[in-house]
Design an enzyme around this catalytic site. Sequence first.
Site, PDB file in Angstrom:
ATOM      1  N   TYR A 144      -9.635  -0.311  15.772  1.00 42.40           N
ATOM      2  CA  TYR A 144      -9.167  -1.635  15.344  1.00 42.40           C
ATOM      3  C   TYR A 144      -7.646  -1.640  15.371  1.00 42.40           C
ATOM      4  O   TYR A 144      -7.013  -0.667  14.966  1.00 42.40           O
ATOM      5  CB  TYR A 144      -9.658  -1.926  13.924  1.00 42.40           C
ATOM      6  CG  TYR A 144      -9.164  -3.244  13.347  1.00 42.40           C
ATOM      7  CD1 TYR A 144      -9.636  -4.465  13.824  1.00 42.40           C
ATOM      8  CD2 TYR A 144      -8.219  -3.268  12.318  1.00 42.40           C
ATOM      9  CE1 TYR A 144      -9.184  -5.673  13.296  1.00 42.40           C
ATOM     10  CE2 TYR A 144      -7.768  -4.465  11.779  1.00 42.40           C
ATOM     11  CZ  TYR A 144      -8.249  -5.663  12.274  1.00 42.40           C
ATOM     12  OH  TYR A 144      -7.810  -6.859  11.749  1.00 42.40           O
ATOM     13  N   ASP A 239      -1.708   3.904  17.728  1.00 40.04           N
ATOM     14  CA  ASP A 239      -1.690   3.024  16.566  1.00 40.04           C
ATOM     15  C   ASP A 239      -1.841   3.897  15.321  1.00 40.04           C
ATOM     16  O   ASP A 239      -2.935   4.342  14.984  1.00 40.04           O
ATOM     17  CB  ASP A 239      -2.819   2.000  16.675  1.00 40.04           C
ATOM     18  CG  ASP A 239      -2.814   1.025  15.504  1.00 40.04           C
ATOM     19  OD1 ASP A 239      -2.016   1.222  14.564  1.00 40.04           O
ATOM     20  OD2 ASP A 239      -3.608   0.068  15.542  1.00 40.04           O
ATOM     21  N   LYS A 267       0.860  -0.082   6.433  1.00 40.96           N
ATOM     22  CA  LYS A 267       0.328   0.554   5.236  1.00 40.96           C
ATOM     23  C   LYS A 267       1.343   1.444   4.503  1.00 40.96           C
ATOM     24  O   LYS A 267       2.197   0.940   3.793  1.00 40.96           O
ATOM     25  CB  LYS A 267      -0.960   1.306   5.601  1.00 40.96           C
ATOM     26  CG  LYS A 267      -1.985   0.323   6.239  1.00 40.96           C
ATOM     27  CD  LYS A 267      -3.375   0.813   6.249  1.00 40.96           C
ATOM     28  CE  LYS A 267      -4.264  -0.081   7.115  1.00 40.96           C
ATOM     29  NZ  LYS A 267      -5.196  -0.895   6.385  1.00 40.96           N
TER      30      LYS A 267
HETATM   31  N1  PMP Z   1      -4.141  -0.963  13.184  1.00 40.73           N
HETATM   32  C1  PMP Z   1      -4.906  -0.165  12.423  1.00 40.73           C
HETATM   33  C2  PMP Z   1      -5.220   1.220  12.910  1.00 40.73           C
HETATM   34  C3  PMP Z   1      -5.382  -0.618  11.191  1.00 40.73           C
HETATM   35  O1  PMP Z   1      -6.142   0.186  10.448  1.00 40.73           O
HETATM   36  C4  PMP Z   1      -5.052  -1.916  10.759  1.00 40.73           C
HETATM   37  C5  PMP Z   1      -5.535  -2.466   9.437  1.00 40.73           C
HETATM   38  N2  PMP Z   1      -6.589  -1.860   8.849  1.00 40.73           N
HETATM   39  C6  PMP Z   1      -4.254  -2.705  11.585  1.00 40.73           C
HETATM   40  C7  PMP Z   1      -3.810  -2.199  12.788  1.00 40.73           C
HETATM   41  C8  PMP Z   1      -3.858  -4.092  11.171  1.00 40.73           C
HETATM   42  O2  PMP Z   1      -2.990  -4.012  10.098  1.00 40.73           O
HETATM   43  P1  PMP Z   1      -2.811  -5.243   9.082  1.00 40.73           P
HETATM   44  O3  PMP Z   1      -4.100  -5.386   8.365  1.00 40.73           O
HETATM   45  O4  PMP Z   1      -1.670  -4.827   8.221  1.00 40.73           O
HETATM   46  O5  PMP Z   1      -2.482  -6.429   9.919  1.00 40.73           O
END
Ligand code: PMP
Length: 427
Positions: A144, A239, A267
């Site tokens: 994701y 990512d 995060k």
């Molecule tokens: N990339 C990864 C690997 C994630 O885990 C997340 C959120 N769980 C995101 C992108 C998107 O981040 P956000 O919820 O802060 O938009």
Amino acid sequence: MSSPTNAELFARARRVLPGGVSSPVRAFKAVGGSPLFYSSGKGAEFVDAEGMTYLDFVMSWGPLILGHAHESIVAAVSAAAARGTSFGAPCVDEVELAELIVDWHPAAKKVRFVSSGTEAVMSAIRVARGATGRDRILKFSGCYHGHSDSLLVAAGSGLVTFGKPSSAGVPADFARWTSVLELDDENALEHWFDENGAETAVAVIEPVPANNGLLLQRKEYLNTLRELCTKHGTLLLFDEVITGFRLARGGASEVLGITPDLVTFGKVIGGGMPVGAFGGPAAIMDHLAPDGSVYQAGTLSGNPVAMAAGLACLRTLEAQDAWSTLEELGAYLDETLGAVLDDLPFGYSRIGSIFWLAPEGQQPRSAEVLPADLGAAYAELHKSLLERGIYLAPSAYEVAFLSTAHTRADVDRLVDGLVRAAAEVSR
Ligand code: PMP
């Protein structure tokens, strides 16, 4: 007047917020019942609107690596807020946080701050397209990367190269520029790159996929991806929104010993404030406006309160050598849960301070091998744990997080709770 229950608050919320929430998984749809409305948190615990205390293993889905309301972050945020909550102009903490990231992460030579993980990946993909002059992107099922249009895409059917939207509202014409491969399959990678590598701007992957369970990858697989990207002039984007500053100072890239071309953060980098960032070498990052022709901007980007929180979080992690502490606690979880795992109806996988209750007897490496029915059994386990004051994510596919505020006694409590909950569910 007594305070409202979670169910009453949820009913109120449903009248004015779609689904009653500001982000879907919070609605407890996968486990049933009403979500808990947090009223406060301290360390590894939080108190809900009904005054019940829970031991938290969600930790805001990753940001709270130091626990709830850590004094270093509260102090930094309070002091920064008193100086002004937003300037829309450069600030000192922004430069310091960027210097620290560049110092720590092997791939980030320059960084740009944004306000979420979604924005970080979306913008990193734009700069990758701008820098390479190519339009196609590659992603992997089970990973994701936030909710931007190009990434809400699932594999097309059969041998079709083009992806299809995985959400209503995403034009098929956008999705066709995203290709989706299964994880853990070198042959598929090689075949795909032979056909499409030359037109692909960027391959985006969670080096430690942690959004569809915890799908720990073989190092050889990730090495192959690195090599194929280099060979075909495709940029590799790790990512690290979850893994950045959580697995090590230099994130998963450091742990794996693989340096991507671009990296995204979220995060932990904001210590619980809305922060994301993406980084890479100057040769790529200088394509961004104002120096380059790839447009990207944000009123609240590099926000002074958020930068102060992120700096406090990262400095505290380093000062405490938090990564060793977290690894020790994780190893203790391996030991205690491992000792009873044979009697439990689920498996378990972990890396650093991230763990997951996997399907029984499995350590899956791709989304495709996961059983279809994980949800039902998990819902009962979740409910039983809640009754014991233990809060795991309200979905079988979400990982759990340890923080430096968790103790061995908390781990004991979790394992004991899991054993009792599993016995109750099987009755
Ligand atoms: N990339 C990864 C690997 C994630 O885990 C997340 C959120 N769980 C995101 C992108 C998107 O981040 P956000 O919820 O802060 O938009």
